[in-house]
Design a protein around this motif. Structure first.
Motif, short mmCIF file in Angstrom:
data_model
loop_
_atom_site.label_atom_id
_atom_site.label_comp_id
_atom_site.label_asym_id
_atom_site.label_seq_id
_atom_site.Cartn_x
_atom_site.Cartn_y
_atom_site.Cartn_z
N LEU A 38 0.81 -1.22 0.00
CA LEU A 38 0.00 0.00 0.00
C LEU A 38 0.85 1.28 0.00
O LEU A 38 0.54 2.21 -0.75
N PRO A 39 1.93 1.37 0.79
CA PRO A 39 2.77 2.58 0.71
C PRO A 39 3.40 2.78 -0.68
O PRO A 39 3.47 3.91 -1.17
N PHE A 40 3.80 1.69 -1.33
CA PHE A 40 4.34 1.78 -2.69
C PHE A 40 3.29 2.34 -3.64
O PHE A 40 3.56 3.24 -4.44
N TYR A 41 2.06 1.82 -3.55
CA TYR A 41 0.99 2.30 -4.41
C TYR A 41 0.68 3.77 -4.14
O TYR A 41 0.45 4.56 -5.07
N ALA A 42 0.65 4.16 -2.86
CA ALA A 42 0.39 5.56 -2.51
C ALA A 42 1.48 6.47 -3.06
O ALA A 42 1.19 7.55 -3.59
N LEU A 43 2.74 6.06 -2.93
CA LEU A 43 3.84 6.85 -3.48
C LEU A 43 3.74 6.96 -5.00
O LEU A 43 3.98 8.04 -5.57
N GLY A 46 0.93 9.36 -5.81
CA GLY A 46 1.38 10.72 -5.50
C GLY A 46 2.37 11.25 -6.52
O GLY A 46 2.27 12.41 -6.96
N TRP A 47 3.31 10.41 -6.93
CA TRP A 47 4.30 10.82 -7.93
C TRP A 47 3.63 11.11 -9.27
O TRP A 47 3.95 12.11 -9.93
N LEU A 48 2.71 10.25 -9.69
CA LEU A 48 2.02 10.47 -10.96
C LEU A 48 1.22 11.77 -10.95
O LEU A 48 1.25 12.54 -11.92
N LEU A 60 -3.86 7.01 -14.30
CA LEU A 60 -4.34 6.19 -13.20
C LEU A 60 -5.53 5.33 -13.62
O LEU A 60 -5.63 4.17 -13.20
N LEU A 61 -6.41 5.87 -14.45
CA LEU A 61 -7.54 5.07 -14.93
C LEU A 61 -7.07 3.93 -15.82
O LEU A 61 -7.60 2.81 -15.75
N VAL A 62 -6.07 4.19 -16.66
CA VAL A 62 -5.53 3.14 -17.52
C VAL A 62 -4.88 2.04 -16.68
O VAL A 62 -5.13 0.84 -16.89
#
Length: 192
Positions: A38-43, A46-48, A60-62
């Protein structure tokens, strides 16, 4: 033919699953748990958003679309269709395997972990890999997560391999459709 393939897959599974070590058990449990990432996905999100602002929503939708399709094909189509028991639910393997956690669902073909992680890695690579080659490392991450499923006795190698294929194909499909849209064509120009 199918019986021979199944026997070879089972033998390879037993061999790989028994390449275990007490120090590696908790590591592989952590790697295989979805909440660990989950932290990896959140980062990543956030970066995107920080890097691509308005275009981030499309990206993000793709990514979510390719991961969602991979997960649904694996969990809602192939597992109920094939009814292949997980190794940890196969009584004839009880004494041969090294399970390190609760077994989970009944069926194993195909690995949803492999499908979703490879869908994410492939989506990132196809969308941003030319500009950010470091995203190639997400394939290593996906491979480690996928291997962890064999280590914890949840999947056979062919489950993981087929899941990998499902993930890659779903990303190719969704990213391909995205690139055919006006927004996708603009994003391709930005990514160069």
């Amino acid at each position: 033919m199918i019986e021979t393939l199944n026997e070879l897959d089972t033998r390879l599974f037993v061999w790989l699953n028994n390449k275990s070590a007490p120090w590696l058990d908790p590591v592989m449990i952590m790697v295989t748990e979805r909440n660990t990432w989950l932290p990896f996905y959140a980062l990543l999100i956030g970066w995107l958003v920080y890097r691509f602002r308005r275009q981030a929503l499309g990206l993000l939708l793709v990514i979510a679309g390719s991961v969602g399709i991979a997960d649904q094909v694996a969990s809602s189509v192939l597992k109920p269709l094939t009814h292949r028991l997980r190794p940890c639910h196969t009584p004839t393997l009880d004494r041969l395997i090294h399970p390190v956690m609760e077994c989970g669902g009944l069926y194993s073909f195909v690995s949803s972990h492999a499908a979703t992680t490879f869908a994410l890695a492939t989506s990132l690579w196809l969308l941003l890999g030319r500009r950010y080659p470091a995203f190639g490392l997400t394939f290593l991450w996906a491979a480690v997560v996928s291997y962890s499923r064999i280590y914890v006795a949840a999947h056979y190698p062919l489950d993981v391999l087929a899941g990998t294929g499902v993930g890659i194909l779903s990303a190719l499909l969704i990213v391909g459709l995205y690139h055919r849209t006006t927004v996708g064509k603009k994003m391709v120009l930005l990514g160069r």
